[in-house]
Design a protein around this motif. Sequence first.
Motif, PDB file in Angstrom:
ATOM      1  N   CYS A 112       0.838  -1.217   0.000  1.00  0.00           N
ATOM      2  CA  CYS A 112       0.000   0.000   0.000  1.00  0.00           C
ATOM      3  C   CYS A 112       0.863   1.254   0.000  1.00  0.00           C
ATOM      4  O   CYS A 112       0.587   2.212  -0.724  1.00  0.00           O
ATOM      5  CB  CYS A 112      -0.943   0.003   1.192  1.00  0.00           C
ATOM      6  SG  CYS A 112      -2.192  -1.284   1.119  1.00  0.00           S
ATOM      7  N   GLN A 113       1.913   1.238   0.800  1.00  0.00           N
ATOM      8  CA  GLN A 113       2.816   2.390   0.866  1.00  0.00           C
ATOM      9  C   GLN A 113       3.504   2.619  -0.479  1.00  0.00           C
ATOM     10  O   GLN A 113       3.535   3.743  -0.981  1.00  0.00           O
ATOM     11  CB  GLN A 113       3.873   2.184   1.950  1.00  0.00           C
ATOM     12  CG  GLN A 113       4.851   3.336   2.009  1.00  0.00           C
ATOM     13  CD  GLN A 113       6.181   2.967   2.617  1.00  0.00           C
ATOM     14  OE1 GLN A 113       6.607   1.829   2.563  1.00  0.00           O
ATOM     15  NE2 GLN A 113       6.853   3.946   3.177  1.00  0.00           N
ATOM     16  N   PHE A 114       4.066   1.568  -1.071  1.00  0.00           N
ATOM     17  CA  PHE A 114       4.721   1.698  -2.371  1.00  0.00           C
ATOM     18  C   PHE A 114       3.741   2.191  -3.427  1.00  0.00           C
ATOM     19  O   PHE A 114       4.077   3.032  -4.250  1.00  0.00           O
ATOM     20  CB  PHE A 114       5.307   0.359  -2.815  1.00  0.00           C
ATOM     21  CG  PHE A 114       6.656   0.029  -2.239  1.00  0.00           C
ATOM     22  CD1 PHE A 114       7.194   0.736  -1.196  1.00  0.00           C
ATOM     23  CD2 PHE A 114       7.383  -1.021  -2.760  1.00  0.00           C
ATOM     24  CE1 PHE A 114       8.429   0.422  -0.664  1.00  0.00           C
ATOM     25  CE2 PHE A 114       8.623  -1.353  -2.245  1.00  0.00           C
ATOM     26  CZ  PHE A 114       9.154  -0.623  -1.199  1.00  0.00           C
ATOM     27  N   SER A 115       2.540   1.637  -3.412  1.00  0.00           N
ATOM     28  CA  SER A 115       1.529   2.007  -4.384  1.00  0.00           C
ATOM     29  C   SER A 115       1.219   3.502  -4.307  1.00  0.00           C
ATOM     30  O   SER A 115       1.184   4.197  -5.324  1.00  0.00           O
ATOM     31  CB  SER A 115       0.267   1.192  -4.159  1.00  0.00           C
ATOM     32  OG  SER A 115      -0.753   1.602  -5.010  1.00  0.00           O
ATOM     33  N   ALA A 116       1.019   4.002  -3.114  1.00  0.00           N
ATOM     34  CA  ALA A 116       0.696   5.416  -2.925  1.00  0.00           C
ATOM     35  C   ALA A 116       1.908   6.307  -3.203  1.00  0.00           C
ATOM     36  O   ALA A 116       1.792   7.334  -3.875  1.00  0.00           O
ATOM     37  CB  ALA A 116       0.191   5.648  -1.508  1.00  0.00           C
ATOM     38  N   GLU A 166      -0.025   0.729  -9.446  1.00  0.00           N
ATOM     39  CA  GLU A 166      -1.221  -0.066  -9.171  1.00  0.00           C
ATOM     40  C   GLU A 166      -0.765  -1.388  -8.573  1.00  0.00           C
ATOM     41  O   GLU A 166       0.251  -1.942  -8.979  1.00  0.00           O
ATOM     42  CB  GLU A 166      -1.998  -0.335 -10.457  1.00  0.00           C
ATOM     43  CG  GLU A 166      -2.605   0.895 -11.076  1.00  0.00           C
ATOM     44  CD  GLU A 166      -3.744   1.474 -10.240  1.00  0.00           C
ATOM     45  OE1 GLU A 166      -4.519   0.684  -9.663  1.00  0.00           O
ATOM     46  OE2 GLU A 166      -3.839   2.700 -10.162  1.00  0.00           O
ATOM     47  N   ILE A 167      -1.507  -1.900  -7.632  1.00  0.00           N
ATOM     48  CA  ILE A 167      -1.219  -3.233  -7.098  1.00  0.00           C
ATOM     49  C   ILE A 167      -1.852  -4.234  -8.053  1.00  0.00           C
ATOM     50  O   ILE A 167      -3.021  -4.087  -8.418  1.00  0.00           O
ATOM     51  CB  ILE A 167      -1.763  -3.383  -5.670  1.00  0.00           C
ATOM     52  CG1 ILE A 167      -1.052  -2.382  -4.739  1.00  0.00           C
ATOM     53  CG2 ILE A 167      -1.586  -4.809  -5.175  1.00  0.00           C
ATOM     54  CD1 ILE A 167      -1.593  -2.327  -3.341  1.00  0.00           C
ATOM     55  N   ASN A 212      -6.465  -8.994   0.312  1.00  0.00           N
ATOM     56  CA  ASN A 212      -7.758  -8.752   0.930  1.00  0.00           C
ATOM     57  C   ASN A 212      -8.090  -9.774   2.006  1.00  0.00           C
ATOM     58  O   ASN A 212      -8.808  -9.484   2.953  1.00  0.00           O
ATOM     59  CB  ASN A 212      -8.879  -8.739  -0.125  1.00  0.00           C
ATOM     60  CG  ASN A 212      -8.900  -7.448  -0.893  1.00  0.00           C
ATOM     61  OD1 ASN A 212      -8.394  -6.426  -0.428  1.00  0.00           O
ATOM     62  ND2 ASN A 212      -9.464  -7.484  -2.080  1.00  0.00           N
ATOM     63  N   SER A 213      -7.527 -10.956   1.877  1.00  0.00           N
ATOM     64  CA  SER A 213      -7.811 -11.977   2.883  1.00  0.00           C
ATOM     65  C   SER A 213      -7.047 -11.712   4.183  1.00  0.00           C
ATOM     66  O   SER A 213      -7.336 -12.316   5.200  1.00  0.00           O
ATOM     67  CB  SER A 213      -7.460 -13.364   2.343  1.00  0.00           C
ATOM     68  OG  SER A 213      -6.072 -13.443   2.055  1.00  0.00           O
ATOM     69  N   PHE A 214      -6.090 -10.748   4.169  1.00  0.00           N
ATOM     70  CA  PHE A 214      -5.327 -10.451   5.371  1.00  0.00           C
ATOM     71  C   PHE A 214      -5.762  -9.158   6.022  1.00  0.00           C
ATOM     72  O   PHE A 214      -5.386  -8.863   7.139  1.00  0.00           O
ATOM     73  CB  PHE A 214      -3.829 -10.342   5.031  1.00  0.00           C
ATOM     74  CG  PHE A 214      -3.255 -11.656   4.602  1.00  0.00           C
ATOM     75  CD1 PHE A 214      -2.940 -12.625   5.534  1.00  0.00           C
ATOM     76  CD2 PHE A 214      -3.054 -11.933   3.270  1.00  0.00           C
ATOM     77  CE1 PHE A 214      -2.440 -13.836   5.141  1.00  0.00           C
ATOM     78  CE2 PHE A 214      -2.545 -13.141   2.865  1.00  0.00           C
ATOM     79  CZ  PHE A 214      -2.226 -14.091   3.809  1.00  0.00           C
ATOM     80  N   VAL A 215      -6.494  -8.325   5.304  1.00  0.00           N
ATOM     81  CA  VAL A 215      -6.865  -7.005   5.826  1.00  0.00           C
ATOM     82  C   VAL A 215      -8.213  -7.087   6.509  1.00  0.00           C
ATOM     83  O   VAL A 215      -9.060  -7.833   6.204  1.00  0.00           O
ATOM     84  CB  VAL A 215      -6.886  -5.958   4.682  1.00  0.00           C
ATOM     85  CG1 VAL A 215      -7.292  -4.618   5.215  1.00  0.00           C
ATOM     86  CG2 VAL A 215      -5.529  -5.891   4.038  1.00  0.00           C
TER      87      VAL A 215
END
Length: 75
Positions: A53-57, A62-63, A72-75
Amino acid sequence: MVRRDFTVNAIAKDEDGNYIDPFKGQFDIVQRVLRAVRPETFIEDPLRVLRACQFSARFEFEIAKEQSELSNSFV
């Protein structure tokens, strides 16, 4: 290099200046896509989801869709 988290971080340079890029990280840089080297990346270290998420922003990447579904299964 398999232990690296993302393809863009798994690029090396040999002593002659040639790139070693077994996971096509250069292609992902051009496409501005953040992709895990292996699906197990997030299982081994769930904090890599936050790093993605940090790298993406930070770098406006885009991830990769397959990574988004996995993370998504970890968040």
